[in-house]
Write a protein that holds these residues in place. Structure first.
Motif, short mmCIF file in Angstrom:
data_model
loop_
_atom_site.label_atom_id
_atom_site.label_comp_id
_atom_site.label_asym_id
_atom_site.label_seq_id
_atom_site.Cartn_x
_atom_site.Cartn_y
_atom_site.Cartn_z
N VAL A 10 0.82 -1.20 0.00
CA VAL A 10 0.00 0.00 0.00
C VAL A 10 0.86 1.26 0.00
O VAL A 10 0.35 2.36 0.09
N SER A 11 2.16 1.09 -0.11
CA SER A 11 3.03 2.25 -0.23
C SER A 11 3.98 2.02 -1.40
O SER A 11 4.24 0.89 -1.79
N LEU A 12 4.45 3.11 -1.94
CA LEU A 12 5.36 3.02 -3.08
C LEU A 12 6.72 2.52 -2.67
O LEU A 12 7.17 2.78 -1.55
N ASN A 41 0.37 -2.58 -7.80
CA ASN A 41 -0.54 -2.72 -6.67
C ASN A 41 -0.62 -1.50 -5.78
O ASN A 41 -1.60 -1.31 -5.07
N TYR A 42 0.38 -0.64 -5.82
CA TYR A 42 0.26 0.67 -5.17
C TYR A 42 -0.90 1.43 -5.80
O TYR A 42 -1.78 1.94 -5.11
N TYR A 43 -0.91 1.49 -7.14
CA TYR A 43 -1.99 2.20 -7.83
C TYR A 43 -3.33 1.48 -7.68
O TYR A 43 -4.38 2.11 -7.59
N ALA A 45 -4.31 -0.20 -5.03
CA ALA A 45 -4.80 0.10 -3.68
C ALA A 45 -5.46 1.48 -3.63
O ALA A 45 -6.38 1.70 -2.84
N ARG A 46 -5.05 2.38 -4.50
CA ARG A 46 -5.66 3.71 -4.59
C ARG A 46 -6.93 3.71 -5.43
O ARG A 46 -7.59 4.72 -5.53
N GLY A 47 -7.20 2.59 -6.11
CA GLY A 47 -8.37 2.50 -6.97
C GLY A 47 -8.14 2.98 -8.38
O GLY A 47 -9.07 3.13 -9.16
N ASP A 48 -6.87 3.19 -8.75
CA ASP A 48 -6.53 3.72 -10.07
C ASP A 48 -6.41 2.65 -11.15
O ASP A 48 -6.40 2.96 -12.33
N HIS A 95 6.06 5.41 -11.62
CA HIS A 95 6.28 5.93 -10.26
C HIS A 95 6.02 7.43 -10.26
O HIS A 95 6.48 8.15 -11.17
#
Length: 173
Positions: A10-12, A41-43, A45-48, A95
């Motif tokens: 959940v973090s970059l 998966n970072y993106y 988790a943001r819904g992107d 990124h």
């Protein structure tokens, strides 16, 4: 205990790169998969974008282009063949420290050439980044014009009943 196979970050990832580092685009290698997993998966988790498992990424690593700076993967994009005349541009991610430098475009443009070499005249994407894909020559279409995508992926997607992605298509010369 949660398996790391299905526990997206959940973090970059922390980059150890100079901000002005030169960026090259190349085909992905198996060793790139952990970083692809982190960025995608970072993106997600943001819904992107939709998440990807490590299993999916290892199985599809040959579909990916990566952007690399100072030896670190900082972005990706993939071409997923859907049918004889149709392929999808998927998992486009850069990124945030490197956004706004044309890297997304540089990742996707070789996919156009690859699709043509494979004899695939039509590309599509499902995206929340309509402006970006419009700048690459994609245009909006109704999702129902992509029946192969719906049969293959959308029918089992967790977003199926509340999908907010926009279908876009591009014909190649």
């Amino acid at each position: 205990m949660t398996s790391p196979l299905y526990a997206p970050p959940v973090s970059l990832p922390v980059l150890h790169i100079r901000p002005d580092a030169a960026v090259t685009i190349r085909r992905a290698r198996v060793g790139d998969v952990p970083r692809l997993y982190e960025i995608i998966n970072y993106y997600a988790a943001r819904g992107d974008m939709l998440p990807k498992t490590l299993d999916q990424l290892y199985n599809r690593v040959r579909n990916f282009n990566v952007a690399e700076a100072d030896g670190e993967v900082i972005g990706c994009a993939a071409l997923h063949i859907t049918w004889a005349d149709l392929a999808e541009v998927v998992s486009v991610a850069v990124h945030p420290s490197f956004q706004g430098r044309g890297i997304g475009r540089r990742l996707i443009e070789p996919l156009f050439t690859e699709a043509l070499e494979l004899g695939i005249p039509t590309l599509f994407t499902l995206t929340l980044q309509v402006g970006f894909f419009s700048s690459l020559g994609f245009r909006e279409i109704p999702k129902l014009r992509l029946p192969h995508k719906i049969w293959q992926d959308c029918a089992t997607c967790f977003k199926q009943d509340r999908c907010d992605e926009v279908a876009m298509i591009r014909q190649l010369p």
